[in-house]
Structure formats: C-alpha cells, structure tokens
Design a protein around this motif. Structure first.
Motif, PDB file in Angstrom:
ATOM      1  N   ALA A 174       2.645   1.939  -5.696  1.00 42.27           N
ATOM      2  CA  ALA A 174       2.169   0.558  -5.614  1.00 42.27           C
ATOM      3  C   ALA A 174       3.147  -0.304  -4.823  1.00 42.27           C
ATOM      4  O   ALA A 174       2.753  -1.184  -4.055  1.00 42.27           O
ATOM      5  CB  ALA A 174       1.977   0.000  -7.023  1.00 42.27           C
ATOM      6  N   LEU A 175       4.440  -0.042  -4.997  1.00 47.44           N
ATOM      7  CA  LEU A 175       5.465  -0.797  -4.276  1.00 47.44           C
ATOM      8  C   LEU A 175       5.327  -0.592  -2.772  1.00 47.44           C
ATOM      9  O   LEU A 175       5.367  -1.549  -1.993  1.00 47.44           O
ATOM     10  CB  LEU A 175       6.853  -0.367  -4.751  1.00 47.44           C
ATOM     11  N   ALA A 176       5.151   0.662  -2.345  1.00 47.25           N
ATOM     12  CA  ALA A 176       5.063   0.972  -0.920  1.00 47.25           C
ATOM     13  C   ALA A 176       3.794   0.398  -0.293  1.00 47.25           C
ATOM     14  O   ALA A 176       3.790   0.020   0.886  1.00 47.25           O
ATOM     15  CB  ALA A 176       5.130   2.472  -0.707  1.00 47.25           C
ATOM     16  N   ARG A 177       2.726   0.342  -1.061  1.00 47.63           N
ATOM     17  CA  ARG A 177       1.475  -0.221  -0.531  1.00 47.63           C
ATOM     18  C   ARG A 177       1.562  -1.744  -0.402  1.00 47.63           C
ATOM     19  O   ARG A 177       0.842  -2.355   0.384  1.00 47.63           O
ATOM     20  CB  ARG A 177       0.299   0.160  -1.437  1.00 47.63           C
ATOM     21  N   ARG A 178       2.484  -2.339  -1.171  1.00 49.44           N
ATOM     22  CA  ARG A 178       2.600  -3.799  -1.191  1.00 49.44           C
ATOM     23  C   ARG A 178       3.630  -4.330  -0.198  1.00 49.44           C
ATOM     24  O   ARG A 178       3.449  -5.397   0.388  1.00 49.44           O
ATOM     25  CB  ARG A 178       2.977  -4.241  -2.615  1.00 49.44           C
ATOM     26  N   ILE A 179       4.746  -3.564  -0.004  1.00 49.92           N
ATOM     27  CA  ILE A 179       5.855  -4.059   0.812  1.00 49.92           C
ATOM     28  C   ILE A 179       6.210  -3.010   1.869  1.00 49.92           C
ATOM     29  O   ILE A 179       6.398  -1.836   1.542  1.00 49.92           O
ATOM     30  CB  ILE A 179       7.091  -4.371  -0.060  1.00 49.92           C
TER      31      ILE A 179
END
Length: 303
Positions: A174-179
């Motif tokens: 989720a972190l990589a998809r967001r930032i």
C-alpha cells in the motif's frame, strides 16, 4: 598469580558453574574444585558464591578476576610480541564479525590478506554486533567488525564507512502504491503496514525501536529475524516493510525490479561500520595489515 589458575577461574565465571567449566576445560569436576580451594586457600578468602545459580563472585573474587584479566592480557600481548619476533608471518587472527557483514567483506579481504600472510590462520567468531563487541571487550577476539556507536573508552574504533538506513518494501505494498520510490518519508507513513523486524541485539533494531517510540507507533510485526538477508526478501515476498541499511539492498541487485526504497526522515544517529580492538592489545604486523586492507576497500565492494 598462576596463569593456568587464572584461566580456569575465568572459565568458571563465564560458564556459571564448576561442573560446566570442568566440562569445557576437559578436566574432572573434583580436580577443578580442588584447584579453586587451593587458590582460595592461598588468598585466605573465598572467590565464588557457590550458593547462587549461576555462580557469582564475592567482593574479593571481583578483585581477583579484575587482576586475572589484566595478567592474562599482559601474558597474551607478550606472547604475540615474542611470536612476531620469531615468526612475523605466522599466527592466528581472531576476528569477530556479524554473519551479514562477513558475507559483505570476507570474500574481498581474505584473498588479499592470505596473499600477504599465507601462514596466518583467520579464526572467525560470527555473531551480532552487540555480542561481537562484548567478545572484543572480553579479549575473546582480537579485532571486531561491527556497526555501533563508539561508547567504550577501552576500545579503539576505526571508521570504515557511514551507512544510510532506508525503508524497504515491495512495489505491491500500500505504501509503494501511494508514494513514489525514492521519496524521503517519515516512518509514520508506514504505521499501518506489516513490519519485518530485526531481533533485539541487532543495531538496526535499536534505531527502529527509537523511531517507533518517538513517533508513537505500535507496529504490526509479522516476523523477527537476525538475518537481514531473510528480512529483505521476506518483506518483498509478503508486501511488508522493513528498515534496512541501503548497502545491504545494493548487495542484491536482483531485488530492485520488485522493491521500493524510501530514505527515512528523523533518524538523528547514523549507523557506522567500524573495525575495533582493545586499546591495550598489542597489534602484530598482520593485524595492522588486516585493518589496512579493510579500510582500503572501495565503496562498490562494501556496497
């Protein structure tokens, strides 16, 4: 003070019992007990509190052990000096080093060192940085490669390189998809992610725990391990996150297509990789050259 007696008494303290010490020393328990009584009789006082488990020292025992360590250190240094005079290119170098660090540097250091000193045996003690530092303090190893902050006045620390800690995750998290990868972020951006964590005793764990406390994070830890190699590959496989030294990621270029990396904001204290030794240790020529080879390693080798 009898050198052999001093070594035996230190072994009893380290092993925690006379029985365990006798087993390690390959002598009978009655023989070791008799030797301890002889030493105590000569001193006119007891050295060990035998009623405790593990065995502990009396106040007089503390003074005896303190003196014993100094005498054994003097004896070991004298032996090294004599050995160097007689055989400058022969001996044993006892090196303490964490397993992951050994993977990084030993394949590059050993060929160069062995070419100079084919008759010097490299004896490696592989353990985490905290245990490795304790081993060099106790004289169990001559040199130690570790990641730490210089904190013991009795040790001499030689800086090899500074290391940056980053947040590593898979591109599917989720972190990589967001930032976007490469963006400097606060650890709070990962508060809802699952973490792969180093175990207590690892220097990365110390930094991680300080960050969690500072920012009030109660992490969901999926796995704890002492191996950074296991950590980084598991974090990517499980779409979790981990705090990792950047150089250990650079050692695995096969991970780049599958990972996202984020510099971490708010880390006040950098990780530093040192080689260290006790200040009272006599450094043989081959020890000095081992340190020199290690400090001359190029960044691409270290990374």
């Amino acid at each position: 003070m009898n050198i052999k007696h001093a070594q035996y008494m230190l072994t009893v303290l380290q092993e925690g019992s006379i029985t365990a010490a006798a087993r390690k020393l390959y002598i009978s328990q009655p023989s070791l007990s008799q030797m301890i009584k002889l030493v105590e009789s000569n001193l006119g006082t007891t050295i060990f509190n035998r009623s405790t488990d593990p065995i502990t020292l009396t106040y007089a025992g503390e003074k005896y052990i303190e003196a014993a360590k100094k005498i054994l250190s003097i004896n070991a240094n004298l032996q090294k000096e004599i050995d160097e005079i007689n055989h400058e290119d022969h001996g044993t170098l006892r090196l303490g080093i964490p397993v992951q660090r050994a993977i990084q540097v030993i394949p590059y250091v050993l060929p160069r060192f062995h070419a100079l000193y084919p008759h010097v045996h490299l004896d490696i003690l592989e353990s985490g940085s905290s245990k490795t530092e304790a081993a060099v303090l106790e004289g169990e190893v001559d040199l130690a490669c570790l990641t730490t902050t210089p904190r013991h006045e009795s040790l001499h620390y030689i800086l090899i390189e500074e290391e940056e800690l980053v947040l590593l995750t898979s591109r599917n998290s989720a972190l990589a998809r967001r930032i976007p990868s490469g963006t400097p972020i606060s650890i709070t951006e990962a508060r809802d992610e699952q973490f792969i964590s180093s175990k207590i005793g690892h220097s990365v764990r110390d930094v991680q725990d300080r960050l969690f406390i500072t920012y009030g994070i109660h992490p969901n830890i999926l796995l704890e391990t002492m191996s950074i190699e296991v950590s980084k590959r598991t974090a990517i496989a499980c779409d979790a996150v981990m705090i990792c030294p950047i150089n250990y990621i650079e050692m695995s270029p096969d991970l780049y297509p599958r990972c996202s990396i984020y510099p971490i904001l708010g880390i006040e204290q950098k990780r530093s990789f040192y080689v260290c030794h006790r200040r009272d240790l006599y450094l043989t020529k081959y020890m000095k050259d081992f340190i020199r080879i290690l400090t001359e390693l190029e960044k691409p080798v270290l990374h």
